[in-house]
Write a protein that holds these residues in place. Structure first.
Motif, mmCIF file in Angstrom:
data_model
loop_
_atom_site.group_PDB
_atom_site.id
_atom_site.type_symbol
_atom_site.label_atom_id
_atom_site.label_comp_id
_atom_site.label_asym_id
_atom_site.label_seq_id
_atom_site.Cartn_x
_atom_site.Cartn_y
_atom_site.Cartn_z
ATOM 1 N N GLU A 160 0.835 -1.210 0.000
ATOM 2 C CA GLU A 160 0.000 0.000 0.000
ATOM 3 C C GLU A 160 0.868 1.258 0.000
ATOM 4 O O GLU A 160 0.541 2.239 -0.674
ATOM 5 N N ALA A 161 1.954 1.223 0.763
ATOM 6 C CA ALA A 161 2.838 2.384 0.829
ATOM 7 C C ALA A 161 3.475 2.664 -0.525
ATOM 8 O O ALA A 161 3.558 3.820 -0.969
ATOM 9 N N ILE A 162 3.918 1.619 -1.197
ATOM 10 C CA ILE A 162 4.547 1.785 -2.513
ATOM 11 C C ILE A 162 3.539 2.329 -3.519
ATOM 12 O O ILE A 162 3.855 3.213 -4.322
ATOM 13 N N SER A 163 2.324 1.811 -3.469
ATOM 14 C CA SER A 163 1.292 2.306 -4.378
ATOM 15 C C SER A 163 1.065 3.799 -4.179
ATOM 16 O O SER A 163 0.909 4.562 -5.144
ATOM 17 N N ALA A 164 1.078 4.243 -2.927
ATOM 18 C CA ALA A 164 0.861 5.661 -2.635
ATOM 19 C C ALA A 164 2.048 6.506 -3.073
ATOM 20 O O ALA A 164 1.884 7.580 -3.661
ATOM 21 N N LEU A 165 3.269 6.028 -2.806
ATOM 22 C CA LEU A 165 4.465 6.820 -3.103
ATOM 23 C C LEU A 165 4.756 6.915 -4.596
ATOM 24 O O LEU A 165 5.461 7.813 -5.036
ATOM 25 N N THR A 166 4.241 5.984 -5.380
ATOM 26 C CA THR A 166 4.482 6.016 -6.823
ATOM 27 C C THR A 166 3.319 6.646 -7.581
ATOM 28 O O THR A 166 3.329 6.683 -8.812
ATOM 29 N N LEU A 169 0.300 12.094 -7.163
ATOM 30 C CA LEU A 169 0.288 13.013 -6.022
ATOM 31 C C LEU A 169 0.695 12.234 -4.775
ATOM 32 O O LEU A 169 -0.139 11.893 -3.934
ATOM 33 N N ALA A 170 1.968 11.949 -4.657
ATOM 34 C CA ALA A 170 2.463 11.137 -3.549
ATOM 35 C C ALA A 170 2.373 11.925 -2.239
ATOM 36 O O ALA A 170 2.696 13.113 -2.195
ATOM 37 N N PRO A 171 1.956 11.285 -1.159
ATOM 38 C CA PRO A 171 1.856 11.972 0.131
ATOM 39 C C PRO A 171 3.231 12.133 0.767
ATOM 40 O O PRO A 171 4.198 11.454 0.384
ATOM 41 N N SER A 172 3.314 13.009 1.756
ATOM 42 C CA SER A 172 4.531 13.092 2.555
ATOM 43 C C SER A 172 4.628 11.852 3.428
ATOM 44 O O SER A 172 3.640 11.128 3.617
ATOM 45 N N VAL A 173 5.800 11.599 3.971
ATOM 46 C CA VAL A 173 5.971 10.426 4.827
ATOM 47 C C VAL A 173 5.070 10.499 6.063
ATOM 48 O O VAL A 173 4.425 9.499 6.407
ATOM 49 N N PRO A 174 4.962 11.641 6.767
ATOM 50 C CA PRO A 174 4.039 11.696 7.911
ATOM 51 C C PRO A 174 2.590 11.405 7.502
ATOM 52 O O PRO A 174 1.879 10.678 8.199
ATOM 53 N N ASP A 175 2.157 11.958 6.363
ATOM 54 C CA ASP A 175 0.789 11.710 5.907
ATOM 55 C C ASP A 175 0.592 10.248 5.524
ATOM 56 O O ASP A 175 -0.465 9.660 5.779
#
Length: 265
Positions: A160-166, A169-175
């Motif tokens: 899930e994290a990889i899907s969001a970061l790629t 509109l990638a979120p910041s790490v805290p978000d």
């Protein structure tokens, strides 16, 4: 003076990954024996761990593991060889290799030096032709690899994290941590053990690789906006840090002198 560099992507072809191996592999590629020693290779950074089965013209086969590479490398092959590359899925380094992905970051090690199931099978993998080696893994992994419920849960969080970061509109790490209901520290640990780099560096590598994919066809200012940079200067600074040269220099082949390929003895 510029030098025309190759990348492995220009030579390798994607092989269909068998269904039974998809929990463990994200990509399976094959590269034929390449004997042009006059052209060095450019290796962009990659945020994953890869098992390489290398075949030399003499018939000698070797198996080694390339950890996540945090910066680009430029090298020249000393002898021709063909390779099969098995790119491991996030979070499977410990079940398959017996070590966390972070222990392999920026390293190249012999597969038989690692304590996991793939390390134990290294001698079999190096004596089999590539297609038979893949079938061997189809039989081996479902029976030899064990995974706890916690490890499975961690793999789902990483996915899930990889899907969001790629995403565009990638979120910041805290978000991202808040979205996944984990602490920032837990997220960093998951990335270090399961991928080999921090969430922030994973995102940087992804952005630079996206720049490489579209550079030359899109104005730099547009490319910066499309790949999540604040502006063109931010893109240039990040690219120089990770690739070792500014974007324009890379496109024109003005690259660092190649070094020896890092192959374990």
């Amino acid at each position: 003076m510029s030098t025309q560099y190759l990348t492995s992507a220009q030579l390798e072809s994607t092989v269909a990954t068998p269904e039974s191996l998809r929990p463990w592999l994200t990509e399976l590629t094959s590269t034929p024996v390449h004997d042009d020693h006059t052209r060095p290779f450019a290796h962009p950074p990659v945020a994953s761990t890869t098992v390489v089965l290398r075949t030399e013209p003499s018939g000698r086969r070797r198996a080694f593991v390339v950890g996540a590479q945090t910066k680009a490398a430029y090298s020249r092959a000393e002898e021709p060889a063909g390779c099969v590359r098995l790119r491991l899925a996030p979070g499977v380094s410990r079940p398959l290799l017996g070590v966390a992905a972070g222990e392999l970051t920026d390293r190249v090690v012999r597969l038989d030096e690692l304590p996991g199931p793939l390390g134990t099978a290294a001698s079999d993998l190096t004596r089999l032709p590539a297609d038979e080696a893949v079938r061997y893994l189809e039989d081996l992994l479902p029976h030899q690899v064990s995974e706890t419920a916690t490890e499975r849960a961690h793999r789902l969080v990483l996915r899930e994290a990889i899907s969001a970061l790629t995403a565009d509109l990638a979120p910041s790490v805290p978000d991202l941590a808040a979205r996944l209901a984990v602490s920032e520290r837990q997220l960093r640990v998951l990335f270090a053990t399961g991928i080999g780099v921090s969430p922030k560096h994973f995102a940087r590598i992804d952005r630079v690789r996206r720049v490489l994919a579209y550079a030359g066809n899109t104005p730099w200012s547009h490319l910066a906006a499309d790949t999540g940079y604040y502006d063109q200067s931010h893109l240039t600074a990040d690219f120089r840090t990770i690739m070792g040269v500014p974007p324009a220099a890379y496109l024109h082949g003005r690259l660092p002198a190649p070094t020896r390929c890092r192959l374990p003895r």
